[in-house]
Write a protein that holds these residues in place. Sequence first.
Motif, PDB file in Angstrom:
ATOM      1  N   PRO A 137      72.641  32.284  53.994  1.00  0.00           N
ATOM      2  CA  PRO A 137      73.729  32.413  54.981  1.00  0.00           C
ATOM      3  C   PRO A 137      73.715  33.772  55.698  1.00  0.00           C
ATOM      4  CG  PRO A 137      74.546  31.400  52.974  1.00  0.00           C
ATOM      5  CD  PRO A 137      73.147  31.798  52.689  1.00  0.00           C
ATOM      6  N   ALA A 138      73.465  34.850  54.943  1.00  0.00           N
ATOM      7  CA  ALA A 138      73.471  36.184  55.571  1.00  0.00           C
ATOM      8  C   ALA A 138      72.347  36.310  56.602  1.00  0.00           C
ATOM      9  CB  ALA A 138      73.331  37.262  54.497  1.00  0.00           C
ATOM     10  N   ILE A 139      71.173  35.780  56.261  1.00  0.00           N
ATOM     11  CA  ILE A 139      70.040  35.829  57.201  1.00  0.00           C
ATOM     12  C   ILE A 139      70.328  34.936  58.410  1.00  0.00           C
ATOM     13  CG2 ILE A 139      67.587  35.229  57.483  1.00  0.00           C
ATOM     14  CD1 ILE A 139      67.917  37.759  55.873  1.00  0.00           C
ATOM     15  N   THR A 140      71.028  33.826  58.176  1.00  0.00           N
ATOM     16  CA  THR A 140      71.355  32.919  59.280  1.00  0.00           C
ATOM     17  C   THR A 140      72.257  33.611  60.290  1.00  0.00           C
ATOM     18  OG1 THR A 140      71.155  31.033  57.798  1.00  0.00           O
ATOM     19  CG2 THR A 140      72.337  30.652  59.856  1.00  0.00           C
ATOM     20  N   VAL A 147      62.996  31.980  58.602  1.00  0.00           N
ATOM     21  CA  VAL A 147      62.855  30.565  58.984  1.00  0.00           C
ATOM     22  C   VAL A 147      62.690  29.757  57.700  1.00  0.00           C
ATOM     23  CG1 VAL A 147      61.783  30.998  61.241  1.00  0.00           C
ATOM     24  CG2 VAL A 147      60.333  30.768  59.239  1.00  0.00           C
ATOM     25  N   PRO A 148      63.110  28.488  57.729  1.00  0.00           N
ATOM     26  CA  PRO A 148      62.873  27.661  56.540  1.00  0.00           C
ATOM     27  C   PRO A 148      61.371  27.552  56.275  1.00  0.00           C
ATOM     28  CG  PRO A 148      64.419  26.591  58.042  1.00  0.00           C
ATOM     29  CD  PRO A 148      63.863  27.770  58.771  1.00  0.00           C
ATOM     30  N   ILE A 149      60.979  27.535  55.017  1.00  0.00           N
ATOM     31  CA  ILE A 149      59.557  27.462  54.651  1.00  0.00           C
ATOM     32  C   ILE A 149      58.918  26.208  55.250  1.00  0.00           C
ATOM     33  CG2 ILE A 149      58.010  27.069  52.679  1.00  0.00           C
ATOM     34  CD1 ILE A 149      58.607  29.949  52.850  1.00  0.00           C
ATOM     35  N   ALA A 150      59.700  25.127  55.356  1.00  0.00           N
ATOM     36  CA  ALA A 150      59.146  23.890  55.925  1.00  0.00           C
ATOM     37  C   ALA A 150      58.662  24.145  57.364  1.00  0.00           C
ATOM     38  CB  ALA A 150      60.204  22.791  55.900  1.00  0.00           C
ATOM     39  N   GLN A 151      59.438  24.930  58.126  1.00  0.00           N
ATOM     40  CA  GLN A 151      59.034  25.244  59.510  1.00  0.00           C
ATOM     41  C   GLN A 151      57.753  26.068  59.519  1.00  0.00           C
ATOM     42  OE1 GLN A 151      62.138  27.044  61.841  1.00  0.00           O
ATOM     43  NE2 GLN A 151      63.511  25.305  61.568  1.00  0.00           N
ATOM     44  N   PHE A 152      57.652  26.997  58.574  1.00  0.00           N
ATOM     45  CA  PHE A 152      56.443  27.824  58.481  1.00  0.00           C
ATOM     46  C   PHE A 152      55.221  26.953  58.173  1.00  0.00           C
ATOM     47  CE2 PHE A 152      53.773  29.758  55.093  1.00  0.00           C
ATOM     48  CZ  PHE A 152      53.005  30.573  55.896  1.00  0.00           C
ATOM     49  N   ILE A 153      55.394  26.008  57.239  1.00  0.00           N
ATOM     50  CA  ILE A 153      54.266  25.128  56.878  1.00  0.00           C
ATOM     51  C   ILE A 153      53.822  24.325  58.097  1.00  0.00           C
ATOM     52  CG2 ILE A 153      53.588  23.125  55.480  1.00  0.00           C
ATOM     53  CD1 ILE A 153      55.534  24.101  53.330  1.00  0.00           C
ATOM     54  N   VAL A 154      54.794  23.777  58.828  1.00  0.00           N
ATOM     55  CA  VAL A 154      54.458  22.953  59.999  1.00  0.00           C
ATOM     56  C   VAL A 154      53.796  23.820  61.075  1.00  0.00           C
ATOM     57  CG1 VAL A 154      55.430  21.572  61.878  1.00  0.00           C
ATOM     58  CG2 VAL A 154      56.224  21.221  59.549  1.00  0.00           C
ATOM     59  N   LEU A 206      49.351  33.465  63.215  1.00  0.00           N
ATOM     60  CA  LEU A 206      49.562  33.200  61.786  1.00  0.00           C
ATOM     61  C   LEU A 206      50.255  34.389  61.126  1.00  0.00           C
ATOM     62  CD1 LEU A 206      46.411  31.418  60.291  1.00  0.00           C
ATOM     63  CD2 LEU A 206      48.713  30.537  60.524  1.00  0.00           C
ATOM     64  N   GLY A 207      49.824  35.586  61.516  1.00  0.00           N
ATOM     65  CA  GLY A 207      50.429  36.806  60.973  1.00  0.00           C
ATOM     66  C   GLY A 207      51.915  36.858  61.267  1.00  0.00           C
ATOM     67  N   ASP A 208      52.292  36.462  62.474  1.00  0.00           N
ATOM     68  CA  ASP A 208      53.700  36.505  62.863  1.00  0.00           C
ATOM     69  C   ASP A 208      54.517  35.459  62.101  1.00  0.00           C
ATOM     70  OD1 ASP A 208      55.694  37.730  64.441  1.00  0.00           O
ATOM     71  OD2 ASP A 208      55.762  35.922  65.689  1.00  0.00           O
ATOM     72  N   THR A 209      53.936  34.259  61.944  1.00  0.00           N
ATOM     73  CA  THR A 209      54.681  33.208  61.230  1.00  0.00           C
ATOM     74  C   THR A 209      54.878  33.597  59.757  1.00  0.00           C
ATOM     75  OG1 THR A 209      52.663  31.974  60.802  1.00  0.00           O
ATOM     76  CG2 THR A 209      53.939  31.258  62.691  1.00  0.00           C
ATOM     77  N   VAL A 210      53.860  34.229  59.172  1.00  0.00           N
ATOM     78  CA  VAL A 210      53.990  34.677  57.770  1.00  0.00           C
ATOM     79  C   VAL A 210      55.116  35.696  57.649  1.00  0.00           C
ATOM     80  CG1 VAL A 210      52.859  35.957  55.914  1.00  0.00           C
ATOM     81  CG2 VAL A 210      51.595  34.251  57.152  1.00  0.00           C
ATOM     82  N   ASP A 211      55.195  36.583  58.642  1.00  0.00           N
ATOM     83  CA  ASP A 211      56.233  37.619  58.626  1.00  0.00           C
ATOM     84  C   ASP A 211      57.624  36.988  58.569  1.00  0.00           C
ATOM     85  OD1 ASP A 211      57.037  40.421  58.977  1.00  0.00           O
ATOM     86  OD2 ASP A 211      57.858  39.700  60.865  1.00  0.00           O
ATOM     87  N   ASN A 212      57.847  35.979  59.434  1.00  0.00           N
ATOM     88  CA  ASN A 212      59.157  35.312  59.456  1.00  0.00           C
ATOM     89  C   ASN A 212      59.447  34.604  58.134  1.00  0.00           C
ATOM     90  OD1 ASN A 212      59.710  36.119  62.048  1.00  0.00           O
ATOM     91  ND2 ASN A 212      58.821  34.300  62.978  1.00  0.00           N
TER      92      ASN A 212
END
Lengths: 170, 152
Positions: B35-38, A55-62, A43-49
């Motif tokens: 875009p920059a992060i991508t 990463v898109p927030i949707a991916q983090f939520i999933v 969880l800590g790692d996913t929060v970091d991303n």
Amino acid sequence: MELHKIAIRVLFAYIFLLLIIRLSGKRTVAEGNTFDFVLALILGDTVDNAMWGEVPIAQFIVAAGTLVVIQLLVSAASYRNETLQAILEGSPTTFLRKGRLVREGLRRERISRRESEEMMRLGGGMEPDEWASVEAARLEHSGEPSVILRPWARPAQGQDRDALRRRRGT
Amino acid sequence: MKELAAVIAVVALLLAGVAGIVFGLDDRTTFVPSPAITIQGFLRTLSVERFDMALSYLDAGLESRVEPEELRRRWKPVQEGAGDIINVNGEWEVIRGDSAIAGASLKTADAGLCPVTMALHLENGVWKIARLDGLDTAALRLVRQGMAGGGN
């Protein structure tokens, strides 16, 4: 990188994690067993991303939601099945019995003599010269030591007073 | 199990909320990688030679045409010119509607800082790389820099 966007992402991640951890029950944050520890780590790692917008927030939520759901399912299954519980959580290791260190237990958990002394201080507030009063000391699956005193070393209870009275005939 | 249902409900609710923000309010940089992060992620993935994973940064059209081997072939001159890549940082972006140009810099051991510029476009609410010619330009710049005698 725009700072207010980081703040928005952090706030969102915080509220989301607070909600799902609160809803999933107290066990999720207890870090009581290996799986709980792994969950906290991932969880800590996913929060970091999510925080840095990698990463898109949707991916983090999933990802975080799936982890918490898996944790709930595993803890429910291990509650119903003792074998599964033993596999996931392990069993306590006795490292001191009747005042003497148990070499097998020490070797299994790779505990040195110095560490065992530290654990006895943490678990029972005892120095080596007091170990004679210990029935067993165990390293629990949470990683915490627990100490069980010999019957004669335990603090007096109400039943002891009753037994004494009976013996005295009062 | 009440807890399970509650967690799934919260996840579904928030996903719907995020979808509303991304698609309804046209968020392009807060709840989705900018875009920059991508391109930073893309270049980092290339720098560790995960060419198969790097394909996920490309838009659908490019991804269907490009093989991991082609990414390896296009990355090789950059890697050779730059030497060891110490870090990759997404630095700037210009967004015009559903298209963007973004720049990142490769911090390298041999060639100092090497800028890479790439074109992206929005695909299903996520920025994807639309062209790979930025890699060729970066490689060319590194070759010229090498011929001129060192990094900046």
